[in-house]
Structure formats: C-alpha cells, structure tokens
Motif scaffolding. Structure first.
Motif, mmCIF file in Angstrom:
data_model
loop_
_atom_site.group_PDB
_atom_site.id
_atom_site.type_symbol
_atom_site.label_atom_id
_atom_site.label_comp_id
_atom_site.label_asym_id
_atom_site.label_seq_id
_atom_site.Cartn_x
_atom_site.Cartn_y
_atom_site.Cartn_z
ATOM 1 N N GLU A 61 -6.143 1.068 -2.776
ATOM 2 C CA GLU A 61 -6.716 1.257 -1.446
ATOM 3 C C GLU A 61 -6.168 2.506 -0.758
ATOM 4 O OE1 GLU A 61 -6.162 -2.279 0.809
ATOM 5 O OE2 GLU A 61 -7.131 -3.571 -0.671
ATOM 6 N N THR A 62 -5.087 3.073 -1.297
ATOM 7 C CA THR A 62 -4.438 4.229 -0.694
ATOM 8 C C THR A 62 -4.776 5.490 -1.483
ATOM 9 O OG1 THR A 62 -2.591 2.839 0.027
ATOM 10 C CG2 THR A 62 -2.241 5.213 0.038
ATOM 11 N N ALA A 63 -5.477 6.426 -0.838
ATOM 12 C CA ALA A 63 -5.781 7.694 -1.493
ATOM 13 C C ALA A 63 -4.647 8.690 -1.315
ATOM 14 C CB ALA A 63 -7.068 8.280 -0.912
ATOM 15 N N GLU A 64 -3.950 8.596 -0.178
ATOM 16 C CA GLU A 64 -2.902 9.573 0.128
ATOM 17 C C GLU A 64 -2.036 9.024 1.247
ATOM 18 O OE1 GLU A 64 -2.642 14.261 1.650
ATOM 19 O OE2 GLU A 64 -4.587 13.288 1.296
ATOM 20 N N LEU A 65 -0.761 9.399 1.236
ATOM 21 C CA LEU A 65 0.172 9.068 2.304
ATOM 22 C C LEU A 65 0.803 10.345 2.825
ATOM 23 C CD1 LEU A 65 1.978 6.052 0.588
ATOM 24 C CD2 LEU A 65 0.497 5.870 2.593
ATOM 25 N N SER A 66 1.047 10.389 4.124
ATOM 26 C CA SER A 66 1.652 11.592 4.678
ATOM 27 C C SER A 66 2.393 11.266 5.977
ATOM 28 C CB SER A 66 0.579 12.651 4.943
ATOM 29 O OG SER A 66 1.173 13.844 5.428
ATOM 30 N N SER A 69 11.107 6.167 1.101
ATOM 31 C CA SER A 69 10.532 6.920 -0.022
ATOM 32 C C SER A 69 9.179 6.311 -0.348
ATOM 33 C CB SER A 69 11.472 6.872 -1.231
ATOM 34 O OG SER A 69 12.719 7.443 -0.912
ATOM 35 N N GLU A 70 8.180 6.676 0.435
ATOM 36 C CA GLU A 70 6.851 6.084 0.304
ATOM 37 C C GLU A 70 6.165 6.571 -0.972
ATOM 38 O OE1 GLU A 70 6.302 10.078 1.674
ATOM 39 O OE2 GLU A 70 7.661 8.503 2.338
ATOM 40 N N ARG A 71 5.260 5.768 -1.481
ATOM 41 C CA ARG A 71 4.423 6.182 -2.608
ATOM 42 C C ARG A 71 3.146 5.352 -2.591
ATOM 43 N NH1 ARG A 71 4.934 2.248 -6.552
ATOM 44 N NH2 ARG A 71 6.819 0.966 -6.412
ATOM 45 N N THR A 72 2.076 5.912 -3.114
ATOM 46 C CA THR A 72 0.805 5.192 -3.163
ATOM 47 C C THR A 72 0.922 4.085 -4.202
ATOM 48 O OG1 THR A 72 -0.026 6.805 -4.748
ATOM 49 C CG2 THR A 72 -0.554 7.178 -2.435
ATOM 50 N N GLU A 120 0.795 -1.225 0.000
ATOM 51 C CA GLU A 120 0.000 0.000 0.000
ATOM 52 C C GLU A 120 0.831 1.281 0.000
ATOM 53 O OE1 GLU A 120 -2.610 -0.369 3.334
ATOM 54 O OE2 GLU A 120 -3.784 -1.996 2.422
ATOM 55 N N ALA A 121 2.107 1.174 0.463
ATOM 56 C CA ALA A 121 2.922 2.392 0.558
ATOM 57 C C ALA A 121 4.337 2.208 0.031
ATOM 58 C CB ALA A 121 2.974 2.861 2.015
ATOM 59 N N ALA A 122 4.618 1.038 -0.571
ATOM 60 C CA ALA A 122 5.932 0.756 -1.165
ATOM 61 C C ALA A 122 7.067 0.869 -0.143
ATOM 62 C CB ALA A 122 6.195 1.675 -2.355
ATOM 63 N N VAL A 123 6.818 0.437 1.091
ATOM 64 C CA VAL A 123 7.846 0.486 2.133
ATOM 65 C C VAL A 123 8.711 -0.768 2.030
ATOM 66 C CG1 VAL A 123 8.304 0.521 4.611
ATOM 67 C CG2 VAL A 123 6.364 1.819 3.673
ATOM 68 N N PRO A 124 10.019 -0.632 1.807
ATOM 69 C CA PRO A 124 10.882 -1.817 1.716
ATOM 70 C C PRO A 124 11.198 -2.380 3.098
ATOM 71 C CG PRO A 124 12.161 0.167 1.322
ATOM 72 C CD PRO A 124 10.741 0.610 1.485
ATOM 73 N N ARG A 125 11.262 -3.687 3.205
ATOM 74 C CA ARG A 125 11.511 -4.338 4.495
ATOM 75 C C ARG A 125 12.811 -3.871 5.128
ATOM 76 N NH1 ARG A 125 12.795 -5.309 8.609
ATOM 77 N NH2 ARG A 125 12.889 -7.233 9.829
ATOM 78 N N GLU A 126 13.861 -3.693 4.337
ATOM 79 C CA GLU A 126 15.166 -3.352 4.895
ATOM 80 C C GLU A 126 15.223 -1.920 5.433
ATOM 81 O OE1 GLU A 126 15.250 -2.735 0.407
ATOM 82 O OE2 GLU A 126 14.548 -4.285 1.810
ATOM 83 N N ALA A 127 14.192 -1.128 5.179
ATOM 84 C CA ALA A 127 14.216 0.272 5.610
ATOM 85 C C ALA A 127 13.746 0.468 7.045
ATOM 86 C CB ALA A 127 13.348 1.120 4.680
#
Length: 291
Positions: free
Chosen positions: A117-122, A110-113, A75-82
C-alpha cells in the motif's frame, strides 16, 4: 490478500464513501530534525498516488491509538518504542470517524516501505507539506494539525498534592493530606486527558497524553519515574516558587501548560505566566473517570 474485519467502505452521512467499517486512524510522526513522516499511497488504493500519513481501518477489537500504531508499523516499519504519543484529533461524522494520532520521535526512526500500500515514504518539512499532492481529507485537516505538531500538554504538579513519590521517604508528620496518588498520575500519562477537561487545544475533538512534571522539595537531579519527571527544587527554593518557575519555563517553550495546585498564590502566579490551573481534586476525578 488477507482482509481484517474492519476492511470495507462506509457510505457516510456526509455523502461520501470512507474506508473502514469501524472507522479509521493514522499516525502523524514529527521529528524535530526531519519534519513529518508522510506516505505516498499506491496507485491502486482509494485516493491513490496522494500523500498522507500511514493509516487505515480499525479492527473491531482495537482502539484508534492501537490501529494508528499498527498501521504505521505495517506500512512504514515504525517500531512502537521509537515514538511517544502526544495527542489525537478525531474527525467524527456520526456514521464514520477518522482519528489522527500525533507522536514525537524518541529515537531516530528508520522507516521503510513494508507494505504494497506504500509507494514511497518521506520526511517533509511542515512548511513544504502544502506543496505535495495531498489526500483530500488530510489536506483539510492539515492546518489544524500543523499548529499542534510540536506542542504537548504539560501538567506541572505541586508535589504536596501527591501521596508519595516511590522510593522516597514519607512526608513529614502533619503535612497536608494529598489529593492525588502516584497511581492516578501514572494512569493519566497512560490514558490521556480530553481537551475539554482541561480547557486547552483547538477544540473538544482533541485528546492529550500529558508530560507530568512533579515539583518536589529538596536537592538532587531530576529523574523520570514511570513517565513522570520528578524535579527537586534545589537548596533554598520554596515549593511555590519552584512550581511557578517550572510552569513559566514550559509556557515559554510553547507548550500547553496546566498547573495542578490547591495553593491560591501558585494559582494566581500561574495565570500571570499564561498557564491554566486545575485543582488536584478535579484532576483526581478525571483520573478515576478515565481509569
């Protein structure tokens, strides 16, 4: 749309409907410079247009930890190693549960939608979260979660309790027989410790993935080995004094601190500093039960 085997609503004993046949989980990430990463849910979702953490239903084959990380990636492109997992809190209704996994950033995320299901990330400062239109359940959990955001469990381990630090010479002949092994310590770093087992945190529904600081004699720079920070005492500093200095530093930084020692003098000093203590044999029993 592809459906996982955990997708679906559960009529809970609390009288409400919850998403996730096997329960659900989410990842609460904190970055010291940017705050917490929140997601505004798409309008068409259950509780749409509200803010919460990336999360979703557990699959039948995964743990809550695995599900929380997977959902954050999807949903937010968060990498596990981060990220580094620090704790989890479970809201268990008996017929359904939600697990919030807390994590600290290792590197900049470096998050991204990356999902419909994700309208916005902040990234939102903790002091400002209450000003957003929050998901009902996240709003209820937020005060307790917020209090633990920047806290970790630190195990300050008296080095005499460990058989041998890999890559170092064996201890002197006649040294006391160790009560912990290196493998058991690394297992605790990997698997975590229940809050009730070490007497910390808001309640027994919490679990912690500890930072282990191993106090050892001798000179040299601290090194990180398999997630354990090996900290030499330095020239002329005794083992007991070194262990207590490390514990005092961790307490002053606001961490949950447990000193692992069989030395009565160290135990008394740790209590005066505001830390809890645990006998090495008790920690070994926990490691064996977890592993």
């Amino acid at each position: 749309m592809f459906f996982d085997d955990g997708d679906g609503f559960v009529k809970c004993s609390c009288g409400r409907r919850h998403w996730g046949v096997h329960g659900a989980a989410g990842l609460l990430i904190v970055d010291p410079a940017r705050g917490v990463l929140l997601q505004r849910r798409a309008w068409w979702l259950h509780h749409g247009r509200t803010w919460a953490i990336p999360g979703g239903a557990l699959r039948s084959t995964e743990s809550a930890l695995q599900a929380a990380m997977r959902e954050a990636t999807e949903e937010a492109a968060v990498p596990r190693e981060a990220v580094r997992f620090t704790a989890s809190s479970i809201d268990d209704h008996g017929t359904w549960s939600y697990t919030t996994v807390l994590a600290a950033t290792r590197t900049r995320v470096s998050e991204r939608t990356s999902s419909a299901e994700t309208a916005e990330l902040s990234w939102i400062a903790p002091d400002e979260v209450d000003g957003y239109r929050l998901h009902r359940d996240f709003a209820a959990a937020w005060p307790e979660l917020r209090a633990q955001l920047r806290r970790s469990l630190v195990l300050v381990v008296d080095g005499d309790t460990v058989a041998r630090v890999p890559g170092t010479a064996p201890g002197p002949r006649g040294a006391p027989r160790p009560e912990l092994t290196w493998q058991e310590l690394t297992g605790l770093v990997r698997d975590g410790i229940g809050a009730r087992d070490v007497g910390i945190g808001p309640g027994p529904h919490w679990r912690w993935w500890p930072r282990v600081e191993l106090a050892v004699p001798g000179d040299g720079a601290p090194t990180d080995r398999a997630g354990i920070e090996v900290v030499p005492a330095g020239h002329g500093i005794g083992a007991a004094e070194h262990t207590l200095r490390m514990a005092d530093r961790a307490v002053r930084s606001g961490e949950h601190v447990v000193v692992v020692t069989a030395d009565d003098r160290v135990r008394a000093g740790a209590h005066r500093a505001g830390a809890r203590t645990l006998d090495p044999r008790a920690l070994r029993a926990l490691a064996r039960a977890t592993g």
